[in-house]
Design a protein around this motif. Structure first.
Motif: not given
Length: 297
Positions: A113, A115, A235-236, A241
Motif C-alpha cells: 500500500s 500514498l 488508510e491505516h 507505507m
C-alpha cells in the motif's frame, strides 16, 4: 530434546544479538519459531539437532501449511531454521543443514500500500502543535525522504547525520549491512527544528521520548497511526507505507530501479521489482483516464 539443544538455542540468540545485531523484532520471531519447531522435534522423538533430517523439516512445514498458517509466516520459519543450522554448522555442532533446500509453499505477492504524492504532501504539511508532534513530523519526513526501515530509524544516532553534506549513515541495516543515504532539505529542516527542542540527555538517539529514552518501534507505529487519524487520512498508516511510497514515487519519476535498490538496501533486485508493478498500475490508471478509446462502449 536434550538440554544441549536448549543450550545451542541460547548460544544462537546471543550470536544474533551481539554479533549479527539483528533487530529485536527479528530475534523475537526467530525465538518463537525455533521453540515451536523444538516442540515438534519432541513429538518426533528427536533427541538432538543432529537427528533432524530433511524429511523432518518437510513434515513440519507440511503440517504448518495444513493448519492454515500463512505462506509468509512459513517462509520466515524456514529462514529461522536455515540461519540456526548455519550457526550450528559453523560451530561444529551438526554436519548438515536439513533446512537448506526445503521450499515453502508459494504465496501470491500482494502489492504494498502506498500514498500518492498529494496525500504525502498533505500529511507532511501539517503544523505541529506540541514538542511531540515536532518530533513526529521530523520522523515522518525522514521516513519519506530516505526510505528508511522502521528499525533503521529508531537506531539512528546524532552522529549518523551529516547536515552539511545532506547524508545519513545507516549502521544497522537488514543483515547487518551499512549504507549511506541522501536526506532532503525538508527532512533536514524538520530534524533541526526537533533538535532545537529535544530533551538534553545523555542518549545519542536522534528520536527520543520526552523522558530522553530512545523510542521503541512500537511507539513510532502508534504515533504514525495517531497522526494519520488526526489529519483525516482514511488508510491505516504504518511506517513501511512511507518507505513504499518513497520507492514508488522515486521509481515513477526516475525509472532507475537499480538506484532504488541501493537506496532501499535490498540485496536482491527481485525484491525491488515489486515497485515496477506499482508504477505500471499508475500508468494504466493514467491511460484509462486519458486515452479517448480506452473505455468500453
Amino acid at each position: 530434546m536434550h538440554t544441549d539443544a536448549d543450550r545451542a538455542l541460547d548460544l544462537f540468540f546471543n550470536h544474533l544479538i551481539s554479533e549479527r545485531r539483528v533487530a529485536e523484532h527479528t530475534s523475537t520471531n526467530y525465538r518463537r519459531d525455533l521453540t515451536r519447531f523444538m516442540r515438534f522435534c519432541d513429538t518426533q522423538k528427536l533427541k538432538c539437532w543432529q537427528d533432524v533430517q530433511v524429511g523432518s523439516i518437510r513434515r513440519y512445514i507440511a503440517g504448518r501449511h495444513q493448519a492454515g498458517i500463512a505462506g509468509k509466516t512459513i517462509q520466515r520459519e524456514l529462514a529461522a531454521l536455515r540461519s540456526f543450522y548455519r550457526f550450528l554448522l559453523k560451530t561444529h555442532q551438526v554436519e548438515h543443514n536439513p533446512a537448506q533446500h526445503v521450499l515453502a509453499p508459494k504465496i501470491s505477492k500482494r502489492l504494498p500500500s502506498v500514498l500518492d504524492v498529494d496525500q504525502m504532501a498533505g500529511m507532511l504539511s501539517v503544523t505541529p502543535d506540541s514538542v511531540l508532534e515536532i518530533r513526529d513530523l521530523a520522523m515522518f519526513e525522514l521516513f519519506y525522504s530516505s526510505g528508511l526501515r522502521l528499525s533503521e530509524l529508531v537506531m539512528l544516532d546524532l552522529s549518523d547525520i551529516d547536515f552539511s553534506a545532506g547524508f545519513l549513515k545507516v549502521r544497522f541495516g537488514k543483515g547487518g549491512k551499512q549504507r549511506q543515504l541522501p536526506v532532503g532539505e525538508k527532512a533536514l529542516g524538520a530534524i533541526k527544528v526537533w533538535l532545537g527542542c529535544r530533551p538534553d540527555v545523555g542518549e545519542d538517539a536522534v528520536f527520543v521520548s520526552l523522558r530522553g529514552r530512545r523510542l521503541s518501534q512500537r511507539s513510532v507505529q502508534l504515533r504514525l497511526d495517531r497522526w494519520g487519524k488526526k489529519n483525516g487520512i482514511a488508510e491505516h498508516l504504518h511506517p513501511h507505507m512511507l518507505r513504499h511510497s518513497f520507492a514508488s514515487h522515486l521509481l515513477e519519476a526516475s525509472q532507475d530501479i537499480r538506484a532504488i535498490q541501493e537506496l532501499l538496501g535490498h540485496s536482491d533486485i527481485s525484491t525491488t521489482q515489486i515497485y515496477t508493478h506499482l508504477d505500471f498500475q499508475h500508468l494504466a490508471a493514467v491511460y484509462d483516464q486519458a486515452h479517448p478509446r480506452s473505455k468500453k462502449l
